[in-house]
Motif scaffolding. Sequence first.
Motif, short mmCIF file in Angstrom:
data_model
loop_
_atom_site.label_atom_id
_atom_site.label_comp_id
_atom_site.label_asym_id
_atom_site.label_seq_id
_atom_site.Cartn_x
_atom_site.Cartn_y
_atom_site.Cartn_z
N ASN B 95 0.84 -1.20 0.00
CA ASN B 95 0.00 0.00 0.00
C ASN B 95 0.87 1.25 0.00
O ASN B 95 1.99 1.21 0.50
CB ASN B 95 -0.89 0.05 1.24
CG ASN B 95 -2.01 -0.97 1.18
OD1 ASN B 95 -2.64 -1.13 0.14
ND2 ASN B 95 -2.24 -1.67 2.26
N ILE B 96 0.33 2.32 -0.55
CA ILE B 96 1.01 3.62 -0.47
C ILE B 96 0.08 4.58 0.26
O ILE B 96 -1.12 4.66 -0.08
CB ILE B 96 1.35 4.16 -1.87
CG1 ILE B 96 2.49 3.32 -2.48
CG2 ILE B 96 1.75 5.62 -1.83
CD1 ILE B 96 3.02 3.84 -3.77
N ALA B 97 0.62 5.26 1.27
CA ALA B 97 -0.19 6.22 2.01
C ALA B 97 -0.13 7.58 1.33
O ALA B 97 0.93 8.00 0.88
CB ALA B 97 0.32 6.31 3.44
N HIS B 98 -1.26 8.23 1.23
CA HIS B 98 -1.33 9.57 0.64
C HIS B 98 -1.84 10.52 1.72
O HIS B 98 -2.81 10.20 2.41
CB HIS B 98 -2.31 9.61 -0.54
CG HIS B 98 -1.98 8.65 -1.62
ND1 HIS B 98 -1.27 9.00 -2.75
CD2 HIS B 98 -2.24 7.32 -1.75
CE1 HIS B 98 -1.13 7.94 -3.52
NE2 HIS B 98 -1.71 6.91 -2.94
N GLU B 99 -1.19 11.64 1.85
CA GLU B 99 -1.65 12.64 2.82
C GLU B 99 -1.92 13.95 2.10
O GLU B 99 -1.21 14.30 1.16
CB GLU B 99 -0.58 12.86 3.89
CG GLU B 99 -0.49 11.70 4.86
CD GLU B 99 0.42 12.00 6.04
OE1 GLU B 99 1.01 13.10 6.06
OE2 GLU B 99 0.53 11.12 6.90
N TYR B 100 -2.94 14.64 2.53
CA TYR B 100 -3.22 15.95 1.96
C TYR B 100 -3.92 16.79 3.02
O TYR B 100 -4.38 16.26 4.03
CB TYR B 100 -4.06 15.84 0.69
CG TYR B 100 -5.46 15.32 0.89
CD1 TYR B 100 -5.72 13.96 1.06
CD2 TYR B 100 -6.56 16.19 0.93
CE1 TYR B 100 -7.00 13.48 1.24
CE2 TYR B 100 -7.85 15.72 1.12
CZ TYR B 100 -8.06 14.37 1.27
OH TYR B 100 -9.33 13.89 1.46
N SER B 101 -3.96 18.07 2.80
CA SER B 101 -4.63 18.93 3.77
C SER B 101 -5.69 19.77 3.06
O SER B 101 -5.52 20.14 1.89
CB SER B 101 -3.63 19.82 4.49
OG SER B 101 -2.97 20.63 3.56
N SER B 137 -7.91 30.66 8.62
CA SER B 137 -8.15 29.33 8.05
C SER B 137 -7.40 28.28 8.87
O SER B 137 -6.40 28.59 9.51
CB SER B 137 -7.72 29.27 6.59
OG SER B 137 -6.33 29.45 6.50
N GLU B 138 -7.95 27.08 8.82
CA GLU B 138 -7.34 25.98 9.55
C GLU B 138 -7.05 24.84 8.58
O GLU B 138 -7.87 24.55 7.71
CB GLU B 138 -8.32 25.50 10.63
CG GLU B 138 -7.75 24.48 11.57
CD GLU B 138 -8.83 23.90 12.50
OE1 GLU B 138 -8.56 22.88 13.12
OE2 GLU B 138 -9.93 24.48 12.56
N GLN B 139 -5.89 24.27 8.71
CA GLN B 139 -5.52 23.15 7.84
C GLN B 139 -5.93 21.84 8.52
O GLN B 139 -5.56 21.59 9.66
CB GLN B 139 -4.01 23.13 7.61
CG GLN B 139 -3.46 24.36 6.90
CD GLN B 139 -3.86 24.41 5.44
OE1 GLN B 139 -3.86 23.40 4.76
NE2 GLN B 139 -4.22 25.59 4.96
N ILE B 140 -6.73 21.04 7.81
CA ILE B 140 -7.10 19.73 8.34
C ILE B 140 -6.36 18.67 7.53
O ILE B 140 -6.46 18.62 6.31
CB ILE B 140 -8.62 19.51 8.25
CG1 ILE B 140 -9.33 20.53 9.14
CG2 ILE B 140 -8.99 18.09 8.65
CD1 ILE B 140 -10.83 20.47 9.07
N GLN B 141 -5.61 17.86 8.24
CA GLN B 141 -4.83 16.81 7.58
C GLN B 141 -5.71 15.58 7.36
O GLN B 141 -6.43 15.17 8.26
CB GLN B 141 -3.63 16.41 8.46
CG GLN B 141 -2.61 17.51 8.67
CD GLN B 141 -1.88 17.90 7.40
OE1 GLN B 141 -1.62 17.05 6.56
NE2 GLN B 141 -1.59 19.18 7.25
N ARG B 142 -5.64 15.04 6.16
CA ARG B 142 -6.38 13.80 5.88
C ARG B 142 -5.45 12.82 5.18
O ARG B 142 -4.45 13.22 4.60
CB ARG B 142 -7.59 14.09 4.99
CG ARG B 142 -8.54 15.09 5.63
CD ARG B 142 -9.92 14.95 5.10
NE ARG B 142 -10.43 13.60 5.28
CZ ARG B 142 -11.65 13.23 4.92
NH1 ARG B 142 -12.46 14.09 4.38
NH2 ARG B 142 -12.07 12.00 5.10
N SER B 143 -5.79 11.58 5.26
CA SER B 143 -4.93 10.58 4.60
C SER B 143 -5.77 9.40 4.10
O SER B 143 -6.88 9.17 4.58
CB SER B 143 -3.86 10.09 5.57
OG SER B 143 -4.48 9.41 6.63
N TYR B 144 -5.25 8.73 3.13
CA TYR B 144 -5.87 7.50 2.63
C TYR B 144 -4.77 6.64 2.01
O TYR B 144 -3.65 7.13 1.79
CB TYR B 144 -6.98 7.80 1.62
CG TYR B 144 -6.52 8.48 0.35
CD1 TYR B 144 -6.41 9.87 0.30
CD2 TYR B 144 -6.20 7.76 -0.79
CE1 TYR B 144 -5.98 10.51 -0.86
CE2 TYR B 144 -5.79 8.39 -1.94
CZ TYR B 144 -5.68 9.76 -1.98
OH TYR B 144 -5.25 10.39 -3.12
#
Lengths: 198, 162
Positions: B95-101, B137-144
């Motif tokens: 698997n490869i993890a992807h993170e974005y905000s 503004s607030e940065q929310i980190q998400r990943s999949y």
Amino acid sequence: MTIIRLTFLVLFISITGCATIKSDYTPLPAKVANENTVPPVDISFSVEIVSEIGSFSVIDQEDLVPKIKEQLRETGLFKKIVYAPFSKRQDKHLHFQLVVSGTKEDEAQAFGMLSGLTLMMIPISIDYYSDMSIFIIESNNEIFSAAASEKINQILWLPFIVVSPFFNDYVTGHRVVNSQIAYLVSEISANNIFSSSN
Amino acid sequence: MMIVLFSGCSTSNRFEIYYGDYGEGSYIEKASIKNPVLIETFDMKGKVAFYENSGYVILGVSSFDGEWEPRTKAIDLGKKIGASIIITQSKHTGNIAHEYSISVPTTTTAQHSGTIRNSYNYGNSFTYSGTTTIHGSEQIQRSYTTGQYEQEAVFMAKKGEK
């Protein structure tokens, strides 16, 4: 009161101003005359959903299991049909795998934001794919397999608000998996899979 | 009127990029009329042998590693080369993890109030109150995660279909 109405209108537009359309890659189910020459067999089946796009909530396992069970029952080929995880399968087992791929959740969010910022005036097109396979296992050997693949195109555009109740993600997604299940189950009947194994 | 269409669709087809032709092009015409039959399997060798024994020949093979490639793209290639059967197999390799905000607008409101007196403690005093609103503004980190697969497709057509 006006503000509440306006809020609902904006929500309605932003949620439904899109059309989700499937292509016709999935073949129609084979028409098989059920002659009942083969005694029905007991089987177990399992369902695996793999999302390659990040979060995916249009279809889940609890949607698929009853649909598959119903289609299998209609063939008349099976006596006892039970859901069982792959690791707890019976001697004759059907494994359904659905892989959803296409536009990833971060890309979709960026396009969604762009669509929202332009008040959905600019059409934005996003692709998804549904690959469904069936693997029939008997005594730990794959004795049959088949697959159906479908391309689903979602267009975010304000004028599509008119058709969105009939062509939204949920409706089209379920239409696609229904046709894929119907095709794959019909392939079991068409190929007389269990005719020689009783 | 010009319509601008933004598209999030991938147009590359890795089945086509990594396709190797077996030089059996003389079998192709009849099969190109309709969509080829798609078969996903865990037993590629067994399936290919079964169809070879049933009068099919291999037109070509496509093999690559990476993210899941939709099977509609194998069908697109199959139609182009005139295949009547496409057998695909995949093996999950990791698997490869992807993170974005994502940036979410925030609003902070502060209430202020107080009393102003002169320094000698006589004379009038004044009270004040007010609010300060700060937009930010607030940065929310998400990943999949996405899977990595070894993928292979064998394109076949019936012998003498032309």
